[in-house]
Design a protein around this motif. Sequence first.
Motif, PDB file in Angstrom:
ATOM      1  N   ALA A  87       0.730  -1.214  -0.079  1.00 16.08           N
ATOM      2  CA  ALA A  87      -0.191  -0.093   0.146  1.00 16.08           C
ATOM      3  C   ALA A  87       0.828   1.187   0.086  1.00 16.08           C
ATOM      4  CB  ALA A  87      -0.896  -0.071   1.037  1.00 16.08           C
ATOM      5  N   CYS A  88       2.097   1.333   0.425  1.00 15.13           N
ATOM      6  CA  CYS A  88       2.953   2.516   0.551  1.00 15.13           C
ATOM      7  C   CYS A  88       3.210   2.860  -0.911  1.00 15.13           C
ATOM      8  CB  CYS A  88       4.280   2.101   1.395  1.00 15.13           C
ATOM      9  SG  CYS A  88       5.317   3.311   1.045  1.00 15.13           S
ATOM     10  N   PRO A  89       2.846   4.380  -1.484  1.00 13.68           N
ATOM     11  CA  PRO A  89       3.120   4.916  -2.597  1.00 13.68           C
ATOM     12  C   PRO A  89       4.739   4.595  -3.160  1.00 13.68           C
ATOM     13  CG  PRO A  89       2.477   6.497  -1.100  1.00 13.68           C
ATOM     14  CD  PRO A  89       2.179   5.081  -0.393  1.00 13.68           C
ATOM     15  N   VAL A  90       5.517   4.588  -1.902  1.00 14.78           N
ATOM     16  CA  VAL A  90       7.026   4.558  -2.540  1.00 14.78           C
ATOM     17  C   VAL A  90       7.996   3.436  -2.069  1.00 14.78           C
ATOM     18  CG1 VAL A  90       7.121   7.338  -2.630  1.00 14.78           C
ATOM     19  CG2 VAL A  90       7.475   5.947  -0.455  1.00 14.78           C
ATOM     20  N   GLY A  91       6.915   2.361  -1.526  1.00 15.65           N
ATOM     21  CA  GLY A  91       7.423   1.131  -1.177  1.00 15.65           C
ATOM     22  C   GLY A  91       8.574   1.300  -0.161  1.00 15.65           C
ATOM     23  N   ALA A  92       8.044   2.047   0.981  1.00 11.73           N
ATOM     24  CA  ALA A  92       9.064   2.172   1.827  1.00 11.73           C
ATOM     25  C   ALA A  92       9.297   0.906   2.870  1.00 11.73           C
ATOM     26  CB  ALA A  92       8.313   3.354   2.913  1.00 11.73           C
ATOM     27  N   GLU A  97       4.281  17.297  -2.732  1.00 12.37           N
ATOM     28  CA  GLU A  97       2.640  17.909  -2.402  1.00 12.37           C
ATOM     29  C   GLU A  97       1.794  16.592  -2.479  1.00 12.37           C
ATOM     30  OE1 GLU A  97       1.699  20.557  -1.836  1.00 12.37           O
ATOM     31  OE2 GLU A  97      -0.463  20.133  -2.229  1.00 12.37           O
ATOM     32  N   ALA A  98       2.390  15.610  -3.121  1.00  9.62           N
ATOM     33  CA  ALA A  98       1.490  14.392  -3.077  1.00  9.62           C
ATOM     34  C   ALA A  98       1.640  13.681  -1.766  1.00  9.62           C
ATOM     35  CB  ALA A  98       2.013  13.313  -4.156  1.00  9.62           C
ATOM     36  N   GLY A  99       2.575  13.643  -1.043  1.00  7.63           N
ATOM     37  CA  GLY A  99       2.662  13.009   0.171  1.00  7.63           C
ATOM     38  C   GLY A  99       1.807  14.087   1.282  1.00  7.63           C
ATOM     39  N   ARG A 100       1.733  15.401   1.075  1.00  4.79           N
ATOM     40  CA  ARG A 100       1.043  16.290   1.967  1.00  4.79           C
ATOM     41  C   ARG A 100      -0.490  15.837   1.655  1.00  4.79           C
ATOM     42  NH1 ARG A 100       5.345  19.923   1.348  1.00  4.79           N
ATOM     43  NH2 ARG A 100       4.548  20.601  -0.779  1.00  4.79           N
ATOM     44  N   ALA A 116       0.179   2.368   4.569  1.00  4.55           N
ATOM     45  CA  ALA A 116       0.511   1.032   4.860  1.00  4.55           C
ATOM     46  C   ALA A 116      -0.215   0.475   6.184  1.00  4.55           C
ATOM     47  CB  ALA A 116       1.816   0.779   4.992  1.00  4.55           C
ATOM     48  N   ARG A 117      -0.194   1.454   7.170  1.00  2.00           N
ATOM     49  CA  ARG A 117      -0.776   0.948   8.400  1.00  2.00           C
ATOM     50  C   ARG A 117      -2.420   0.941   8.291  1.00  2.00           C
ATOM     51  NH1 ARG A 117      -0.187   5.042  13.930  1.00  2.00           N
ATOM     52  NH2 ARG A 117      -0.549   3.395  15.254  1.00  2.00           N
ATOM     53  N   ARG A 127      10.101   9.600   4.352  1.00  2.00           N
ATOM     54  CA  ARG A 127      10.090  10.993   4.750  1.00  2.00           C
ATOM     55  C   ARG A 127      10.288  12.161   3.719  1.00  2.00           C
ATOM     56  NH1 ARG A 127      13.129  10.573  10.359  1.00  2.00           N
ATOM     57  NH2 ARG A 127      11.414  10.912  11.744  1.00  2.00           N
ATOM     58  N   ALA A 128      11.020  11.665   2.702  1.00  2.00           N
ATOM     59  CA  ALA A 128      11.012  12.345   1.429  1.00  2.00           C
ATOM     60  C   ALA A 128       9.876  12.537   0.584  1.00  2.00           C
ATOM     61  CB  ALA A 128      12.218  11.848   0.571  1.00  2.00           C
ATOM     62  N   TYR A 129       8.937  11.458   0.670  1.00  2.00           N
ATOM     63  CA  TYR A 129       7.825  11.480  -0.089  1.00  2.00           C
ATOM     64  C   TYR A 129       6.777  12.416   0.729  1.00  2.00           C
ATOM     65  CZ  TYR A 129       2.954  10.084  -1.455  1.00  2.00           C
ATOM     66  OH  TYR A 129       1.820  10.101  -2.094  1.00  2.00           O
ATOM     67  N   LEU A 130       6.768  12.289   1.994  1.00  2.00           N
ATOM     68  CA  LEU A 130       5.992  13.097   3.098  1.00  2.00           C
ATOM     69  C   LEU A 130       5.947  14.490   2.858  1.00  2.00           C
ATOM     70  CD1 LEU A 130       5.794  11.060   6.595  1.00  2.00           C
ATOM     71  CD2 LEU A 130       4.224  11.053   4.516  1.00  2.00           C
TER      72      LEU A 130
END
Length: 237
Positions: free
Chosen positions: A176-181, A199-202, A212-213, A193-196
């Motif tokens: 589910a994580c958009p950046v495969g963390a 703008e998409a992360g915000r 993911a959670r 953290r970089a993704y967050l």
Amino acid sequence: MTPVAGPGDLRVLEAALAVHGLCLRGSVVPAEEAAPRLSAGGAAAAIVLVGHGGGGFWPVFEAWRGAHPGLSHPLDAWSKALIAPLAAAAGGEAVFPSDRPWHPFQQWAMAAESLKPSPLGLLIHPVYGLWHGYRGAILFSPAAAARLGLTPDAAGAAPVTSHPCDSCPDRPCLSACPVGAYSPDGFDVAGCRAYLATEAGRQGCMSGGCRARDACPVGRDHRYSDPQIRFHMAAFR
Ligand code: B12
Ligand code: SF4
Ligand code: SF4
């Protein structure tokens, strides 16, 4: 939640915590060499965990925060203001997950409630899923532990019969994580953290919580409210 062994005093403590939406999360009698030290010296003989299943404490904390503006870590401050005096009244001393050097709260929790880690690193609870946490722990001296009945036989938890992740073949949390963390190598904190910060992360995780959670089907009824989720995400970032 797993009931903590011991007579009256711990029930008084449990009742006092319940008023604030917190509860006792089981107890541990640690091996002496692994035990945290008491401020007066010597090893703690018992550890009682304080936390929450679901977000029932949130309205209580929000009201307290409104009366204590300007704190940089208000949830830690609230936890300390509440738990430290209750611990002292029960004959123990409180320690906190935010204190450094970090105490091994998740190891204590695994021993206290027979919980296991999910693939995300968070411990999963059979009822509350990933929606639970720890606000403090109370350390007891050998004399206090004996008075409370926190002996090796009585402390700890009933053996767990099932672990939710073992019967979850699809493991939606991992995709589910958009950046495969999350990967078998662990949690990519920097990538998350970089993704967050984008703008998409915000718009995504910072406002709606960790995807993911949120993908886990266990304990959905205990999911935190959106304001609570946003608070934790802001603190994490
Ligand atoms: C440092 C830390 C982090 C770091 C993790 C860095 C890393 N890769 O280890 C960061 C800042 C990334 C982090 C994030 C989060 N964390 Co954190 N974190 C901690 C903290 C303060 C210390 C962990 C530690 O090293 N302890 C010392 C060692 C010796 O103790 P330990 O029990 O052996 O530690 C275990 C953890 O380190 C765990 N672990 C290893 N990698 C990771 C990665 C993640 C994401 C997690 C949660 C655990 C974890 O494995 C160890 C072995 O059991 C603990 C509190 C505490 N005192 O333990 C909270 C704690 C583990 N975090 C917690 C939570 C809830 C989160 C977040 C969900 C917060 C949020 N956003 O809401 C996020 C998850 C990420 C996300 N995508 O949202 C909870 C977990 C509760 C539970 N159900 O298990 C704890 C216990 C705090 C609490 N008050 O309840 N966290
Ligand atoms: S989605 Fe499945 S594997 Fe992931 S935490 Fe939930 S129960 Fe465990
Ligand atoms: S907060 Fe978002 S980017 Fe970070 S791990 Fe969770 S889903 Fe991935």
